[in-house]
Design an enzyme around this catalytic site. Structure first.
Site, PDB file in Angstrom:
ATOM      1  N   ASP A  57       0.824  -1.209   0.000  1.00 41.46           N
ATOM      2  CA  ASP A  57       0.000   0.000   0.000  1.00 41.46           C
ATOM      3  C   ASP A  57       0.863   1.266   0.000  1.00 41.46           C
ATOM      4  OD1 ASP A  57      -2.446   1.351  -0.046  1.00 41.46           O
ATOM      5  OD2 ASP A  57      -3.311   0.135   1.556  1.00 41.46           O
ATOM      6  N   ASP A 112      -9.571   3.625  -3.791  1.00 36.78           N
ATOM      7  CA  ASP A 112     -10.312   2.451  -3.338  1.00 36.78           C
ATOM      8  C   ASP A 112     -11.731   2.422  -3.895  1.00 36.78           C
ATOM      9  OD1 ASP A 112      -8.089   1.876  -1.888  1.00 36.78           O
ATOM     10  OD2 ASP A 112      -8.973   2.257   0.080  1.00 36.78           O
TER      11      ASP A 112
END
Length: 620
Positions: free
Chosen positions: A123, A178
């Site tokens: 991430d 996202d």
């Protein structure tokens, strides 16, 4: 292909060793492993908040009492693989902030390899401003040094355009922020990922984020579109719903092997946009062996006919073509036209080939209608349906039947039968629909069934579905939008709220509508991209509102407000940001049947785009 827990569990206690083992079991029991799903991936919150005294990561003993290696061993024993998560920063992305790998790449990569990890999602949080290419290449090298094959998923949200530099760094890279479990989010991500087709190929894939299929925020039609378009885009297929709670319908979508075959096609090409106009999309994917996958996608809220040709999608000239419907699992033949009337937010998905055996299949017959009929309770409305023959051979003894819910009156006012339809010919039927006097406002299912005989005599069926909308005329005088029923509402984050801001993702969690320091008692709280449609019934003359980015977004956010009347744009603001004063919007909506209030993301993504229609009112 595989599973990731984040979309369904986030950091909740249910994310634990028992869940991971259960998902592995279900991969085998439900046939998902056989269908191609392989990776069972852990997301954030698997570790303790602090490293041990040796600087090593420590699995949370409450969640994973036997450790990660034991979980990996269990997953491997099922013939599956295990994935894990960390961030290219000092902390991960959860609010708690677990240890990130920045500065610990070699040590963390060695731990992952020793545990038997097969996949790493890396991430982008708390990265301390270190250059993205450097951060991601450092972990690439650390993984390679372990000697263990580990799929490397770069998750920097497309911020640094990894499609331009990461082909020799990782096997996949996120192209967007996202995903959320709603139509607007899925659609926005799809639109950003589609143009990146030239950068994808075997061993280096565009990743538009995990699947939301089965999490409950979209309809079955929308989830089929989600799965269809991710497969057309050759995207990683990572299940994001809790399979322990999956319905048969969810498993049918996720397990559709004919659609999966498009995603996993060995040629490795991402589908490209052939045409896009007025919400009608044609996306084409070249397949190994010369076939073409064709997705006819309807972005709009009403059925639309979408059409292309075998020549346009790149197939060679032929007398006839095999056209296989990958959701209906049916074969038919076409003389060259590839078409369907696609329901709202739906996708018709075909595998088309120049097949010498085309005449062995019945002619493709297309049934449907365009638009959504609107009716006030107890009053009739009109609908026109068509049944058309796309095949080279005639369709004989064609019969059309329209079904509505119990209590509705359905009358054909023109012929609903034809002795035969030659190539390209259509049966057009007019219908009068009348909902019962007490019908509640909302959508009601309609089904058109066309039956016909192929040249060999077998009777075949073509169907189309859609809705009729029971609507309520607005009262005379001035009415606030939040006091009227809407026909349809989509929102980029959480639901549209009445008389509060959109707040967070849950219904009813908004705050007072506030623009430029002033609080408004009435209005709509939305988040880009958003659209709210009202029935005006040709009774209204004007719409007005004060609009802007809600103060809860601070200086952030950038949106555009638009008012549409019967599909025509009648007012707009241009771009407004969190630092701008509210703006008055007025629109002439005289004679319109429907009015749609639209918020766009101003072309720069949807972060912080809390958009208020304050004091929104109709004059009728």
């Amino acid at each position: 292909m595989g599973f990731n827990n984040w979309n369904s569990t986030h950091c909740r206690a249910e994310f634990n060793e028992e869940m991971v083992r259960g998902i592995a079991d279900l991969f085998v029991e439900k046939g998902l492993k056989e269908a191609g799903y392989e990776y069972v991936n852990l997301d954030d919150c698997w570790a303790l908040p602090e490293r041990d005294t040796n600087g090593k990561l420590v699995p949370d003993p409450k969640r994973f009492p036997h450790g990660i290696k034991a979980v990996a061993d269990y997953v491997h024993a099922k013939g599956l693989k295990l994935g894990i998560y960390t961030s290219a920063g000092t902390k991960t992305c959860s609010d708690i902030g677990f240890p990130g790998a920045l500065g610990h790449e070699e040590s963390d990569a060695r731990q992952f390899a020793d545990w038997g990890v097969d996949y790493l999602k890396y991430d982008n949080c708390n990265n301390q401003g270190v250059d993205a290419k450097k951060r991601y290449r450092t972990m690439r090298d650390a993984l390679a040094a372990t000697g263990r094959p580990i799929v490397y998923s770069i998750c920097e949200w497309g911020e640094n355009k990894p499609w331009g530099w990461a082909a020799d760094v990782g096997q996949l890279w996120r192209t967007t922020g996202d995903i959320s479990d709603n139509w607007s989010s899925m659609l926005s991500i799809m639109k950003k990922n589609l143009p990146l087709a030239p950068y994808a190929g075997p061993g280096h894939w565009n990743d538009p984020d995990m699947l939301e299929v089965g999490n409950g925020g979209m309809t079955a039609t929308e989830y089929r579109t989600h799965f269809s378009m991710w497969s057309m885009m050759a995207a990683p297929l990572l299940i994001g719903s809790d399979l322990r709670k999956a319905t048969p319908e969810t498993l049918d979508i996720l397990g559709n092997r004919e659609v999966i075959a498009l995603d996993q096609d060995r040629l490795g090409k991402q589908g490209t946009v052939l045409a896009s106009e007025d919400g009608r999309w044609t996306v084409v994917k070249e397949l190994a062996g010369g076939d073409r996958a064709v997705a006819l996608f309807n972005e709009t809220g009403a059925p639309q006919r979408i059409s292309t040709t075998a020549k346009a999608v790149g197939l060679p000239a032929a007398e006839g073509y095999r056209m296989r419907d990958l959701w209906q699992h049916r074969d038919a033949h076409t003389a060259g036209t590839i078409a369907a009337t696609v329901p709202a937010h739906g996708t018709a998905l075909f595998r088309v080939s120049a097949d010498d055996r085309w005449a062995h299949y019945p002619p493709a017959v297309e049934a449907g209608w365009t638009g959504t009929p609107l009716a006030e309770a107890g009053r009739p409305t009109e609908l026109t349906t068509t049944v058309g023959n796309l095949g080279r051979t005639p369709a004989r003894d064609v019969r059309a039947a329209l079904r509505a819910p119990e209590g509705w009156r359905v009358e054909a006012t023109s012929p609903s039968r034809a002795a035969a339809l030659a190539t390209g010919k259509r049966l057009t039927t007019s219908w009068r629909l009348t909902p019962p006097a007490g019908a509640e406002p909302g959508g009601y299912d309609l089904r058109l069934t066309a039956t016909y005989r192929a040249p060999g005599g077998a009777r075949t069926t073509a169907e189309a579905t859609g809705t009729a909308q029971v609507v309520v005329a607005p009262p005379g005088g001035a009415s606030y939008a939040s006091d009227l029923p809407w026909m349809d509402a989509t929102n980029g984050w959480g639901p549209v709220e009445k008389d509060t801001s959109v707040g967070e993702s849950a219904a009813g969690d908004g705050r007072p509508l506030t623009l430029g320091g002033r609080t408004y008692a009435k209005g709509l709280g939305t988040h880009a991209a958003s659209a709210v449609t009202f029935y005006a019934g040709e009774r209204c003359t004007a719409f007005s509102a004060q609009v802007g980015v809600d103060d809860e977004a601070g200086e952030k956010g950038s949106v555009g407000f638009e008012v549409w009347a019967d599909g025509r744009r009648v007012a707009g603001t241009g771009t407004l940001t969190g630092g701008d004063a509210p703006q008055a919007v007025t629109a002439d909506i005289g004679g319109a049947r429907t009015v749609r209030l639209v918020v766009t993301d101003a072309g720069d993504g949807v972060d912080h785009d809390h958009a208020d229609w304050a004091d929104a009112a109709f004059s009728c």
